[in-house]
Design a protein around this motif. Structure first.
Motif, PDB file in Angstrom:
ATOM      1  N   ASN A   1      57.050  62.147 -11.304  1.00 36.35           N
ATOM      2  CA  ASN A   1      56.211  63.078 -10.559  1.00 36.35           C
ATOM      3  C   ASN A   1      55.637  62.477  -9.287  1.00 36.35           C
ATOM      4  OD1 ASN A   1      56.219  65.647 -11.841  1.00 36.35           O
ATOM      5  ND2 ASN A   1      55.087  64.776 -13.561  1.00 36.35           N
ATOM      6  N   THR A   2      55.276  61.193  -9.324  1.00 34.44           N
ATOM      7  CA  THR A   2      54.667  60.596  -8.141  1.00 34.44           C
ATOM      8  C   THR A   2      55.627  60.574  -6.960  1.00 34.44           C
ATOM      9  OG1 THR A   2      55.217  58.426  -9.086  1.00 34.44           O
ATOM     10  CG2 THR A   2      52.943  59.199  -9.342  1.00 34.44           C
TER      11      THR A   2
ATOM     12  N   HIS B   1      55.861  64.080  -5.559  1.00 38.31           N
ATOM     13  CA  HIS B   1      54.678  64.421  -4.760  1.00 38.31           C
ATOM     14  C   HIS B   1      54.559  63.561  -3.508  1.00 38.31           C
ATOM     15  CE1 HIS B   1      52.793  65.827  -8.806  1.00 38.31           C
ATOM     16  NE2 HIS B   1      53.573  66.736  -8.276  1.00 38.31           N
TER      17      HIS B   1
ATOM     18  N   SER C   1      48.038  62.875 -13.602  1.00 38.65           N
ATOM     19  CA  SER C   1      48.464  63.266 -12.255  1.00 38.65           C
ATOM     20  C   SER C   1      47.624  62.543 -11.206  1.00 38.65           C
ATOM     21  CB  SER C   1      48.326  64.778 -12.067  1.00 38.65           C
ATOM     22  OG  SER C   1      48.427  65.140 -10.705  1.00 38.65           O
TER      23      SER C   1
END
Length: 295
Positions: free
Chosen positions: A97-98, A101, A219
């Motif tokens: 996810n990082t 993003h 997150s």
């Protein structure tokens, strides 16, 4: 016949142990044992000889090992031949996810500009999950953290980004020492089961800080939003502008130390050496080299 079972058989032979092969493939030993039984049933003969906790191929198993290696190479060559005449198809990409993003959108923009007829299917997950999916041929490549173990020769790695730990703080506190902020302000903790969260936890222990924990979240963007709301400070890998863009917060660099934890983590791309989409993957990597480092 499942070609993934043949790949896993080769891994069992290379490891000399079903349990070790299962660990490297991120499967359960029971699942590997079941796959080997199915493979032996389809071949109509015993392939592996058990010796305590170890296994070795018998004559039939050795012949399958030799032919199986060539079979998988030929299969990848066949796929490459089928798509070689036209630059169209699907690239199955895994991503943590990082990265999704952070710098991945710029890479995708560059790649789709030069390959408009190639569709990119993106699957998010943790690094172990993506690595397992890659080995099972469910993904063509995986954008993830660098694995902590030695990779087999069939898997290639290319590092793309080094992400040191930074302290996220409200703009009003940005003039203060980041270690002082970690000692005195509530911490919005990055979840410890994740690679970056474990790195942050190890760093806090290394510098002797017992933080005032307020939240624990998976997150980094959610952490940044809570920091902006005055809920505390964060300690996260520096994924780039996405952390602070449009927010009244700052990413504060930690002082240079010899701590392994403070140096951060490496993010890059994993793919199979014999991938049918090696050409696309190499061009995708070129798009990464054209993407500015996060700042």
């Amino acid at each position: 016949m499942e070609t993934s079972y043949i790949y896993n058989f080769l891994k069992v032979v290379d490891c000399g142990s079903m349990s070790e092969a299962a660990r490297q493939l991120h499967l359960s030993p029971a699942a590997i044992a079941q796959q080997m039984r199915v493979l032996e049933g389809e071949m109509g003969c015993v392939l592996l000889v058990r010796q305590g906790r170890n296994v070795r191929p018998n004559g039939a198993g050795q012949r399958l090992y030799e032919k199986g290696q060539r079979l998988l190479v030929n299969l990848h060559e066949l796929r490459d031949h089928v798509v070689s005449e036209e630059d169209t198809g699907v690239l199955r990409l895994g991503s943590v996810n990082t990265a999704l993003h952070g710098f991945l959108p710029d890479m995708l923009r560059r790649f789709t500009h030069t390959h408009p007829r190639v569709r990119v299917h993106i699957r998010t997950g943790l690094t172990p999950e993506l690595y397992s999916a890659l080995l099972q041929t469910e993904l063509d490549a995986a954008l993830c953290l660098k694995p902590a173990f030695d990779l087999p020769k069939s898997v290639l790695w290319h590092g793309l980004r080094h992400e040191p730990l930074v302290v996220l703080a409200p703009a009003a506190l940005a003039h203060r020492d980041p270690l002082e902020l970690l000692r005195t302000q509530p911490l919005v903790r990055y979840e410890r089961r994740l690679g970056g969260g474990k790195l942050a936890d190890d760093y806090l222990k290394a510098v002797g800080i017992a933080p005032q924990e307020r939240f624990e979240i998976s997150s980094v963007l959610a952490i940044a939003m809570l920091v902006e709301q005055g809920m505390g400070v964060g300690l996260v890998p520096d994924i780039g502008h996405a952390l602070t863009r449009g927010k009244s917060i700052r990413a504060l660099a930690l002082a240079h130390t010899t701590s392994r934890e403070a140096s951060g983590r490496e993010v890059g791309l994993l793919w199979m050496r014999a991938s049918a989409h090696s050409r696309w993957i190499q061009q995708f990597l070129q798009c990464a080299s054209d993407t500015p480092d996060p700042a």
